[in-house]
Design an enzyme around this catalytic site. Sequence first.
Site, PDB file in Angstrom:
ATOM      1  N   LYS A 107       0.737  -1.184   0.041  1.00  0.00           N
ATOM      2  CA  LYS A 107       0.014   0.247   0.351  1.00  0.00           C
ATOM      3  C   LYS A 107       1.007   1.399  -0.005  1.00  0.00           C
ATOM      4  CE  LYS A 107      -4.135   0.755  -0.297  1.00  0.00           C
ATOM      5  NZ  LYS A 107      -4.987   0.138  -0.554  1.00  0.00           N
ATOM      6  N   GLY A 221     -18.075   7.739  -3.067  1.00  0.00           N
ATOM      7  CA  GLY A 221     -17.232   8.016  -3.392  1.00  0.00           C
ATOM      8  C   GLY A 221     -17.313   6.794  -4.980  1.00  0.00           C
ATOM      9  N   ASN A 222     -15.830   6.369  -5.843  1.00  0.00           N
ATOM     10  CA  ASN A 222     -15.904   4.846  -6.709  1.00  0.00           C
ATOM     11  C   ASN A 222     -16.802   3.867  -6.147  1.00  0.00           C
ATOM     12  OD1 ASN A 222     -14.722   2.429  -7.025  1.00  0.00           O
ATOM     13  ND2 ASN A 222     -13.718   3.795  -8.838  1.00  0.00           N
ATOM     14  N   GLY A 224     -18.952   3.537  -3.681  1.00  0.00           N
ATOM     15  CA  GLY A 224     -20.206   3.652  -2.605  1.00  0.00           C
ATOM     16  C   GLY A 224     -21.080   3.630  -4.341  1.00  0.00           C
TER      17      GLY A 224
HETATM   18  P1  NAD Z   1     -12.793   7.875  -2.795  1.00  0.00           P
HETATM   19  O1  NAD Z   1     -12.070   9.231  -2.664  1.00  0.00           O
HETATM   20  O2  NAD Z   1     -13.762   7.803  -4.729  1.00  0.00           O
HETATM   21  O3  NAD Z   1     -14.741   8.505  -1.976  1.00  0.00           O
HETATM   22  C1  NAD Z   1     -14.907   8.354  -0.820  1.00  0.00           C
HETATM   23  C2  NAD Z   1     -15.883   9.263  -0.046  1.00  0.00           C
HETATM   24  O4  NAD Z   1     -15.810   9.195   1.259  1.00  0.00           O
HETATM   25  C3  NAD Z   1     -16.266  10.228  -0.164  1.00  0.00           C
HETATM   26  O5  NAD Z   1     -17.732  10.300  -0.954  1.00  0.00           O
HETATM   27  C4  NAD Z   1     -15.869  10.966   0.389  1.00  0.00           C
HETATM   28  O6  NAD Z   1     -16.745  12.230   0.288  1.00  0.00           O
HETATM   29  C5  NAD Z   1     -16.728   9.711   1.669  1.00  0.00           C
HETATM   30  N1  NAD Z   1     -15.871  10.062   3.322  1.00  0.00           N
HETATM   31  C6  NAD Z   1     -14.735  10.526   3.381  1.00  0.00           C
HETATM   32  N2  NAD Z   1     -14.878  10.659   5.157  1.00  0.00           N
HETATM   33  C7  NAD Z   1     -15.623  10.755   4.831  1.00  0.00           C
HETATM   34  C8  NAD Z   1     -17.039  10.601   6.174  1.00  0.00           C
HETATM   35  N3  NAD Z   1     -15.513  10.936   7.444  1.00  0.00           N
HETATM   36  N4  NAD Z   1     -17.767  10.159   6.885  1.00  0.00           N
HETATM   37  C9  NAD Z   1     -18.752   9.727   5.255  1.00  0.00           C
HETATM   38  N5  NAD Z   1     -18.111  10.091   4.477  1.00  0.00           N
HETATM   39  C10 NAD Z   1     -16.981  10.606   3.755  1.00  0.00           C
HETATM   40  O7  NAD Z   1     -12.940   6.340  -2.510  1.00  0.00           O
HETATM   41  P2  NAD Z   1     -12.876   4.936  -2.820  1.00  0.00           P
HETATM   42  O8  NAD Z   1     -11.898   4.774  -4.472  1.00  0.00           O
HETATM   43  O9  NAD Z   1     -15.056   5.128  -3.233  1.00  0.00           O
HETATM   44  O10 NAD Z   1     -12.986   4.077  -1.303  1.00  0.00           O
HETATM   45  C11 NAD Z   1     -13.370   4.055  -0.720  1.00  0.00           C
HETATM   46  C12 NAD Z   1     -13.514   2.781   0.791  1.00  0.00           C
HETATM   47  O11 NAD Z   1     -13.285   1.455  -0.354  1.00  0.00           O
HETATM   48  C13 NAD Z   1     -11.909   2.925   1.426  1.00  0.00           C
HETATM   49  O12 NAD Z   1     -11.887   1.935   2.623  1.00  0.00           O
HETATM   50  C14 NAD Z   1     -10.561   2.527   0.214  1.00  0.00           C
HETATM   51  O13 NAD Z   1      -9.895   1.784   1.116  1.00  0.00           O
HETATM   52  C15 NAD Z   1     -11.988   1.531  -0.036  1.00  0.00           C
HETATM   53  N6  NAD Z   1     -11.717   0.658  -1.662  1.00  0.00           N
HETATM   54  C16 NAD Z   1     -11.766   1.196  -2.170  1.00  0.00           C
HETATM   55  C17 NAD Z   1     -11.371   0.164  -3.299  1.00  0.00           C
HETATM   56  C18 NAD Z   1     -11.114   0.943  -5.285  1.00  0.00           C
HETATM   57  O14 NAD Z   1     -10.968   0.236  -5.866  1.00  0.00           O
HETATM   58  N7  NAD Z   1     -11.519   2.442  -5.322  1.00  0.00           N
HETATM   59  C19 NAD Z   1     -10.814  -0.462  -3.498  1.00  0.00           C
HETATM   60  C20 NAD Z   1     -10.877  -1.239  -2.627  1.00  0.00           C
HETATM   61  C21 NAD Z   1     -11.079  -0.786  -1.397  1.00  0.00           C
END
Ligand code: NAD
Length: 418
Positions: A107, A221-222, A224
């Site tokens: 990471k 984000g991505n 959700g």
């Molecule tokens: P992203 O940056 O696209 O979105 C993050 C979202 O979380 C945003 O909508 C932001 O507003 C929201 N957020 C941030 N702080 C917050 C809070 N305190 N309360 C509520 N919402 C909050 O990120 P992502 O890629 O969607 O990743 C989200 C989670 O999923 C992370 O834990 C990441 O490690 C995990 N994840 C993502 C991927 C991927 O492929 N994108 C893969 C595995 C795990």
Amino acid sequence: MPDEKLNPFKIAQQQLDEAAKILGLDPGTHAALREPMRELHVSLPVRMDDGTVKVFKGFRVQYNDARGPTKGGIRFHPEETIDTVRALAAWMTWKTAVVDIPLGGGKGGIVCNPKEMSPGEIERLSRQYVRQVGRIIGLEKDVPAPDVYTTPQIMAWMMDEFYWQKGYNEPGVITGKPLALGGSKGRNDATARGGIYCVREAAKTLGLDPSKATYAIQGFGNAGQYAATLMNEVLGSKKLVAVSDSKGGVYNPEGIDAATVVKYKLETGEVKGFPGTKPITNEELLELKVDVLFPSALENVITAKNAGNIKAKIVAELANGPTTPEADEILYKNNVFVIPDFLCNAGGVTVSYFEMVQNSYNFYWELPEVHARLDGKMTKAFNDVYKMHKDRKVHMRVAAYLVAVQRVAEAMRFRGWV
Ligand code: NAD
């Protein structure tokens, strides 16, 4: 209830300790798995738009590469710490093992607030990071990807910087790239899609009809946003009742149209104020009575304090580390079915692995092939973990650890490391 320790790395170690005890892992293997194999701390001077130079802190952790090159995203976040990166690298190790792809776990992270930076500043920071960590990454060594607040464009800048360092194209050095640069079809929604396949399998075991399931999503984000639309597209559920992001949430028990709220978020940058909804806090959202709750933002949102109030039937952890160990015990006692993070969100790394394979062959798959292969991997992983959960009478997170740790330990033994 004593205060919980919310250091994510301590939590990751605690989870491993429990698995090691149940597996009867020998002390040497256990000790080796408790710490990252390698880590690099870098400082990154970047010329800002106003002409000054700002120095950012960055990390890359290669947790364990017994099963193959390390793999894991890069986060840009103002509260990034080395312990968060270590924890995420450990979870990547278990994640690649649980879906049984031939990779280890790593990471990266940079302490920065991309929301306050211009595209030019973000590009210079991204390139500077690769100038520093370029010496330890590569297709055969360690392959980064996007994570919180990093995008396909950032991956493209990083891949390009690596190209200038090496003097040749190595697209597989990084995944989550735009399609035009060797990204895989289906990577965008892969994390959420993998989670949705797990929800489908979990619903089968619970006798729940997913097409009638109500659901709420924390973090938009991505992960959700795609979870919102794919619950509808893949499982037929139209009952998204609440969504939130860092600025707050919105609620409508009659249902929120997933595609429209995604569009609204993309246009306005927030979900707040979405027509026809009431405001809801992030904390309230977690405690809603829904069939499926998707924590899809950051760590430690379900803790000993609120776990007793969680009313969801299934908690599908798209975020990494949203539930603390104490909260896990409470959820298990209350019959909340948790699909643990490194299983639930493994779809992203699985399609990243497909991206690496396609880059190596320089031959690209169509979307139905990506989806079918992803479904195969996720369904198999869910069922391996579910079987362990039933056989050993442990909760799903411990079961996922047992499956994953066994696989990594076996690879280490065959190599003669332990
Ligand atoms: P992203 O940056 O696209 O979105 C993050 C979202 O979380 C945003 O909508 C932001 O507003 C929201 N957020 C941030 N702080 C917050 C809070 N305190 N309360 C509520 N919402 C909050 O990120 P992502 O890629 O969607 O990743 C989200 C989670 O999923 C992370 O834990 C990441 O490690 C995990 N994840 C993502 C991927 C991927 O492929 N994108 C893969 C595995 C795990």
